[in-house]
Design a protein around this motif. Structure first.
Motif, PDB file in Angstrom:
ATOM      1  N   SER A 158      -4.808  -0.299   0.516  1.00 52.48           N
ATOM      2  CA  SER A 158      -4.688   0.797   1.473  1.00 52.48           C
ATOM      3  C   SER A 158      -5.975   0.951   2.280  1.00 52.48           C
ATOM      4  CB  SER A 158      -4.387   2.106   0.728  1.00 52.48           C
ATOM      5  OG  SER A 158      -5.585   2.612   0.135  1.00 52.48           O
ATOM      6  N   ARG A 188       0.011   2.506  -8.579  1.00 48.45           N
ATOM      7  CA  ARG A 188      -0.911   3.372  -7.837  1.00 48.45           C
ATOM      8  C   ARG A 188      -2.251   2.675  -7.627  1.00 48.45           C
ATOM      9  NH1 ARG A 188       1.517   7.185 -11.403  1.00 48.45           N
ATOM     10  NH2 ARG A 188       2.795   8.715 -10.267  1.00 48.45           N
ATOM     11  N   LEU A 206      -6.744   8.871  -8.488  1.00 51.13           N
ATOM     12  CA  LEU A 206      -5.562   8.139  -8.037  1.00 51.13           C
ATOM     13  C   LEU A 206      -4.266   8.675  -8.642  1.00 51.13           C
ATOM     14  CD1 LEU A 206      -6.827   4.431  -8.081  1.00 51.13           C
ATOM     15  CD2 LEU A 206      -6.383   5.879  -6.087  1.00 51.13           C
ATOM     16  N   HIS A 209      -3.616   1.252  -3.958  1.00 47.77           N
ATOM     17  CA  HIS A 209      -4.865   1.768  -3.388  1.00 47.77           C
ATOM     18  C   HIS A 209      -5.763   0.639  -2.910  1.00 47.77           C
ATOM     19  CE1 HIS A 209      -8.585   3.947  -2.850  1.00 47.77           C
ATOM     20  NE2 HIS A 209      -9.161   3.224  -3.784  1.00 47.77           N
ATOM     21  N   PRO A 267       0.802  -1.226   0.000  1.00 52.67           N
ATOM     22  CA  PRO A 267       0.000   0.000   0.000  1.00 52.67           C
ATOM     23  C   PRO A 267       0.833   1.272   0.000  1.00 52.67           C
ATOM     24  CG  PRO A 267      -0.140  -1.155   2.113  1.00 52.67           C
ATOM     25  CD  PRO A 267       0.541  -2.075   1.174  1.00 52.67           C
ATOM     26  N   ALA A 309      -7.619   3.696   2.408  1.00 54.07           N
ATOM     27  CA  ALA A 309      -8.373   4.803   1.818  1.00 54.07           C
ATOM     28  C   ALA A 309      -9.758   4.346   1.368  1.00 54.07           C
ATOM     29  CB  ALA A 309      -7.603   5.393   0.637  1.00 54.07           C
TER      30      ALA A 309
END
Length: 245
Positions: free
Chosen positions: A163, A156, A135, A160, A38, A165
């Motif tokens: 992660s 990326r 992103l 994500h 991540p 997020a």
């Protein structure tokens, strides 16, 4: 003070890189690959590689995240028949069925038609505005009837997914996608993603991406020719447990 677990993590990361470089060098030295978490890439073949043809990953890079964004805003319910949304499909067919039980272009075409019908926008624009731009995937775009993306953008996107997020893709969508949604039926599937050894989930053959929420780790492989055994040996090098002294 360096904890034993920190030393183990560092040793594992170093071992993974050594193993991957060895198997790729032996089978396809020009293949593009990376492995990371991540926080970003941990190792890879090139940092500044240009955008490459990743058309085989279009469903997971464009269609699946767009469907997830529609589910998150409650514009789409996975178990509602598509006919209820005014989309032509076999009786009783749902988005859940197409994502978990169906394969091939026909299912992806139907899901694309669904997303475009619900929003009034083409998939390329939906993916760019809802996923890629948030992103920072500035090099990802459709061109020449296929999808192109630089390795940095793939990193990326995959980072994500591991992660905490909640935007642009929610944790609920990722979690629900990376679990068996086919019951006792075979082959087992999540929502588009396929379960693979060592607790990983994968999509694609050439190219291919993998996620391991447990480690957490991601990897991708863009070979220069049909990968044959390399796909399996790459996955083993990236995700198989590393013994520690």
């Amino acid at each position: 003070m360096t904890l034993q677990s920190d030393r183990a993590d560092a040793a594992d990361a170093a071992g993974v890189e050594v193993r991957i470089r060895a198997v790729v060098q032996a089978a396809d030295p020009d293949a593009v690959w990376a492995v990371g978490g991540p926080d970003g890439p941990h190792a890879g073949s090139a940092d500044e590689a240009p955008a490459l043809d990743v058309g085989g990953l279009k469903p997971v890079l464009a269609l699946w995240p767009v469907i997830g964004s529609l589910v998150a805003e409650e514009a789409l319910r996975l178990h509602t028949p598509l006919a209820a949304y005014g989309v032509e499909a076999d009786a009783g067919t749902t988005a859940h069925h197409l994502l978990s039980h169906s394969t091939g272009p026909e299912a992806h075409t139907t899901l694309t038609r669904l997303a475009e019908h619900l929003t009034g926008l083409p998939l390329a624009e939906l993916a760019a505005t809802r996923v890629w731009h948030p992103l920072g995937m500035t090099g990802t775009a459709f061109a020449d009837d296929t999808l192109h993306a630089p390795p940095a953008d793939l990193a990326r996107f995959l980072g994500h997914l591991l992660s905490p997020a909640e935007h642009p893709l929610t944790r609920a969508w990722v979690t629900e996608s990376l679990r068996i949604r086919t019951g006792e039926l075979t082959p087992a599937r999540g929502l588009l993603w396929h379960p693979a050894p060592h607790g990983t989930w994968s999509y694609g053959e050439t190219p291919a991406v993998w996620l391991s929420p447990r480690l957490p780790r991601w990897a991708f492989l863009l070979p220069t020719h049909p990968p044959g055994p390399l796909r399996t040996t790459f996955r083993e090098a990236a995700f198989a447990p590393t013994p520690y002294p």
